[in-house]
Write a protein that holds these residues in place. Sequence first.
Motif, mmCIF file in Angstrom:
data_model
loop_
_atom_site.group_PDB
_atom_site.id
_atom_site.type_symbol
_atom_site.label_atom_id
_atom_site.label_comp_id
_atom_site.label_asym_id
_atom_site.label_seq_id
_atom_site.Cartn_x
_atom_site.Cartn_y
_atom_site.Cartn_z
ATOM 1 N N ALA A 1 16.384 -7.274 26.580
ATOM 2 C CA ALA A 1 15.709 -7.961 25.230
ATOM 3 C C ALA A 1 14.251 -7.970 25.399
ATOM 4 C CB ALA A 1 15.870 -9.279 25.504
ATOM 5 N N ALA A 2 13.676 -7.605 26.369
ATOM 6 C CA ALA A 2 12.181 -7.308 26.681
ATOM 7 C C ALA A 2 11.934 -6.004 26.191
ATOM 8 C CB ALA A 2 11.783 -7.584 28.080
ATOM 9 N N THR B 1 15.981 -16.010 19.960
ATOM 10 C CA THR B 1 15.310 -14.811 19.645
ATOM 11 C C THR B 1 15.137 -13.845 21.025
ATOM 12 O OG1 THR B 1 13.145 -15.672 20.563
ATOM 13 C CG2 THR B 1 13.561 -16.118 18.076
ATOM 14 N N HIS B 2 15.117 -12.697 20.821
ATOM 15 C CA HIS B 2 14.791 -11.695 21.879
ATOM 16 C C HIS B 2 13.624 -12.231 22.849
ATOM 17 C CE1 HIS B 2 16.892 -9.452 18.918
ATOM 18 N NE2 HIS B 2 15.952 -8.957 18.392
ATOM 19 N N TYR B 3 12.620 -12.832 22.318
ATOM 20 C CA TYR B 3 11.646 -13.291 23.201
ATOM 21 C C TYR B 3 12.048 -14.440 24.187
ATOM 22 C CZ TYR B 3 7.745 -16.157 24.783
ATOM 23 O OH TYR B 3 6.927 -16.965 25.682
ATOM 24 N N GLU B 4 13.008 -15.424 23.632
ATOM 25 C CA GLU B 4 13.530 -16.440 24.419
ATOM 26 C C GLU B 4 14.310 -15.864 25.242
ATOM 27 O OE1 GLU B 4 13.561 -20.072 21.032
ATOM 28 O OE2 GLU B 4 15.092 -18.416 20.779
ATOM 29 N N VAL B 5 15.326 -14.845 25.178
ATOM 30 C CA VAL B 5 16.227 -14.207 25.938
ATOM 31 C C VAL B 5 15.441 -13.561 27.216
ATOM 32 C CG1 VAL B 5 17.958 -12.598 26.246
ATOM 33 C CG2 VAL B 5 18.103 -14.002 24.554
ATOM 34 N N ALA C 1 21.494 2.431 16.821
ATOM 35 C CA ALA C 1 20.554 2.517 17.604
ATOM 36 C C ALA C 1 20.143 1.210 18.142
ATOM 37 C CB ALA C 1 19.380 3.260 17.037
ATOM 38 N N ALA C 2 20.656 0.010 17.990
ATOM 39 C CA ALA C 2 20.374 -1.110 18.483
ATOM 40 C C ALA C 2 20.610 -1.284 19.861
ATOM 41 C CB ALA C 2 20.895 -2.459 17.703
ATOM 42 N N ASP C 3 19.920 -1.972 20.744
ATOM 43 C CA ASP C 3 20.122 -2.221 22.115
ATOM 44 C C ASP C 3 21.443 -3.202 22.531
ATOM 45 O OD1 ASP C 3 17.835 -0.670 23.001
ATOM 46 O OD2 ASP C 3 16.652 -1.821 22.169
ATOM 47 N N TYR C 4 21.496 -4.498 21.867
ATOM 48 C CA TYR C 4 22.348 -5.403 22.467
ATOM 49 C C TYR C 4 23.864 -4.895 22.552
ATOM 50 C CZ TYR C 4 19.671 -9.935 23.021
ATOM 51 O OH TYR C 4 18.815 -10.769 23.463
ATOM 52 N N PRO C 5 24.260 -4.205 21.413
ATOM 53 C CA PRO C 5 25.718 -3.707 21.591
ATOM 54 C C PRO C 5 26.151 -3.126 23.042
ATOM 55 C CG PRO C 5 24.788 -3.097 19.518
ATOM 56 C CD PRO C 5 23.506 -3.782 20.133
ATOM 57 N N ALA C 6 25.165 -2.471 23.370
ATOM 58 C CA ALA C 6 25.507 -1.720 24.814
ATOM 59 C C ALA C 6 25.734 -3.028 25.761
ATOM 60 C CB ALA C 6 24.420 -0.757 25.306
ATOM 61 N N ALA C 7 24.938 -3.910 25.743
ATOM 62 C CA ALA C 7 25.091 -4.913 26.823
ATOM 63 C C ALA C 7 26.504 -5.541 26.670
ATOM 64 C CB ALA C 7 24.001 -5.924 26.731
ATOM 65 N N LEU C 8 26.639 -6.099 25.311
ATOM 66 C CA LEU C 8 28.070 -6.823 25.049
ATOM 67 C C LEU C 8 29.237 -6.318 25.493
ATOM 68 C CD1 LEU C 8 25.822 -8.712 23.334
ATOM 69 C CD2 LEU C 8 27.469 -8.956 21.718
ATOM 70 N N VAL C 9 29.273 -4.873 25.325
ATOM 71 C CA VAL C 9 30.391 -4.038 25.286
ATOM 72 C C VAL C 9 30.258 -3.808 27.048
ATOM 73 C CG1 VAL C 9 31.433 -1.598 25.221
ATOM 74 C CG2 VAL C 9 30.474 -2.849 23.341
ATOM 75 N N ALA C 10 29.486 -3.519 27.726
ATOM 76 C CA ALA C 10 29.440 -3.355 29.181
ATOM 77 C C ALA C 10 29.701 -4.639 29.994
ATOM 78 C CB ALA C 10 28.028 -2.617 29.360
ATOM 79 N N LEU C 11 29.281 -5.580 29.539
ATOM 80 C CA LEU C 11 29.406 -7.046 30.112
ATOM 81 C C LEU C 11 30.780 -7.660 29.745
ATOM 82 C CD1 LEU C 11 25.787 -8.205 29.776
ATOM 83 C CD2 LEU C 11 26.771 -7.639 32.089
ATOM 84 N N GLY C 12 31.503 -7.018 28.823
ATOM 85 C CA GLY C 12 32.714 -7.614 28.330
ATOM 86 C C GLY C 12 32.530 -9.000 27.750
ATOM 87 N N ALA C 13 31.421 -9.144 26.838
ATOM 88 C CA ALA C 13 31.032 -10.357 26.195
ATOM 89 C C ALA C 13 32.083 -10.806 25.144
ATOM 90 C CB ALA C 13 29.657 -10.105 25.658
ATOM 91 N N THR C 14 32.039 -12.024 24.909
ATOM 92 C CA THR C 14 32.862 -12.547 23.739
ATOM 93 C C THR C 14 31.910 -13.242 22.742
ATOM 94 O OG1 THR C 14 34.493 -13.133 25.455
ATOM 95 C CG2 THR C 14 34.665 -14.390 23.112
ATOM 96 N N ARG D 1 10.690 -13.174 16.659
ATOM 97 C CA ARG D 1 11.626 -13.484 15.425
ATOM 98 C C ARG D 1 12.944 -12.912 15.474
ATOM 99 N NH1 ARG D 1 10.574 -17.331 12.312
ATOM 100 N NH2 ARG D 1 11.825 -16.336 10.747
ATOM 101 N N GLY D 2 12.950 -11.705 15.791
ATOM 102 C CA GLY D 2 14.547 -11.255 15.728
ATOM 103 C C GLY D 2 15.619 -12.015 16.683
ATOM 104 N N THR D 3 16.556 -11.870 16.230
ATOM 105 C CA THR D 3 17.896 -12.554 17.065
ATOM 106 C C THR D 3 18.948 -11.711 17.551
ATOM 107 O OG1 THR D 3 19.267 -13.119 15.296
ATOM 108 C CG2 THR D 3 17.162 -14.641 15.477
ATOM 109 N N ILE D 4 19.620 -12.221 18.570
ATOM 110 C CA ILE D 4 20.846 -11.681 18.970
ATOM 111 C C ILE D 4 21.919 -11.493 17.980
ATOM 112 C CG2 ILE D 4 21.818 -13.949 20.098
ATOM 113 C CD1 ILE D 4 22.923 -11.861 22.302
#
Lengths: 162, 264
Positions: free
Chosen positions: B95-96, B74-78, B119-132, B106-109
Amino acid sequence: MTTVSMTLNGKKVSANVDDRTLLVQYIRETHGLTGTHVGCDTSQCGSCVVHVDGKAVKSCTMLAAQADGSHVTTVEGLANGTELHPVQAAFREHHGLQCGFCTPGMIMSAVDIISRHGADIDEKTIRHELEGNLCRCTGYQNIVKAIQAAAQEMHGAKVAAE
Amino acid sequence: MYDTTYHRAGSLQDAEAKFAAAEDAKFLAGGQTLLPTMKQRLAAPSDVIDLGKVPDLSGISEGDGSLVIGAVTTHYEVASSDVVKRLIPGLAALAAGIGDPAVRYRGTIGGSISNNDPAADYPAALVALGATINTNKRSLSAEDFFEGMFMTALEEDEIVTNVSFPVAEKSAYAKYPNPASRYAMAGVFVAKTSAGSRVAVTGAGSDGVFRVSEMESALDANWSPEAVAGISVPADDLLSDIHGSADYRANLVTVMAKRAVAAT
Ligand SMILES: Cc1cc2nc3c(=O)[nH]c(=O)nc-3n(C[C@H](O)[C@H](O)[C@H](O)COP(=O)(O)OP(=O)(O)OC[C@H]3O[C@@H](n4cnc5c(N)ncnc54)[C@H](O)[C@@H]3O)c2cc1C
Ligand code: FES
Ligand code: FES
């Protein structure tokens, strides 16, 4: 239909309901606990907040079946007999409610906020933490005051008990 | 909400089998997007397969130079994880700032990226960090995964299992939230990675998340807010709606980029 069982305010309950039943419907309609409110259909107002396994969640945005096997606490489960929970008492003392519609959700969120931040929570943090709870009477000033007072009261009580 | 049949998956294999056996199923994670959509009758799956309690899909772990986050975390756990705060502080801060506390519990990555709200937040992090992004079928780079507004490379029956982030030297996220929904009007994630400086923008692009190469080169030369202050993105490809015009969003992108770099 599906059988949903849980511990609701300390009592084991079970009922056979439609799979699509929301947790808030299960609480209000199946078990008659109408303290938990429904103020919107967009998951934004927070008047439906309850605790599921200790976490403050929107019961309008969870299926009852997802909470099968969980411990659920609603606003009715906070008081100790006739003695109000410190957050409830602070809302009364500080006039933290006007029409009272948002109040159950505010109180359930407040209990969670205080448990995460402790006694010294400042006004800015409280306001930020209340982003998911809307008050249409806009009585935020006294809601924030009540939460701050309850945080100190609950912490004070803990110190005294040590 | 139309009638549906609920299933709780006990394992990844169980989720796959239940999905295959159903007529028109959808996976359910935190439900913070799918359930509101079903309540409005904009989605009406015959079956929902709940991934929330599958043990292999949750948790945060530190690998060799990487951070791995299970899909149903969850976003809380991250946001509250000491490991995330230590390895990629910008990700914990992002995530905070998602929605409100109840949504974060409740919401998850996995749900957030599979939905790919522009308008979601996570996509920016995944692209900037080069996540898999790892699924039950394959591994995808973030840039191949996000295909456009509410579009991803995922097949119908494909399940995100976890996201692996290379640890970055520096990371931060700044967003201008819509005052009512808390979703990003513009959100910029900046990262200093082994592959160079990266800047990814969410909330503003009409095709979802995108990178700003001009800002990346400027930050490679000089990692400072001043380096990006004079760079603006063209408004042509930006969202324009009741919340803000494309020109307004273009300006927000530069301001958020400056703030994000200043926060590192
Ligand atoms: C009031 C409110 C405010 C919000 N504010 C923000 C915000 O500021 N920023 C932001 O980014 N988001 C925001 N959200 C959305 C939130 O972050 C959701 O948690 C997220 O979009 C979806 O995650 P979920 O786990 O709830 O997924 P669900 O709603 O359960 O699922 C979403 C979609 O993803 C699919 N899916 C889920 N998990 C997987 C998986 N592992 N593999 C494949 N497919 C999967 C589902 O089938 C479904 O189609 C907000 C939501 C609400 C209700
Ligand atoms: S009724 Fe649940 S958020 Fe409004
Ligand atoms: S007291 Fe009336 S809605 Fe808050």
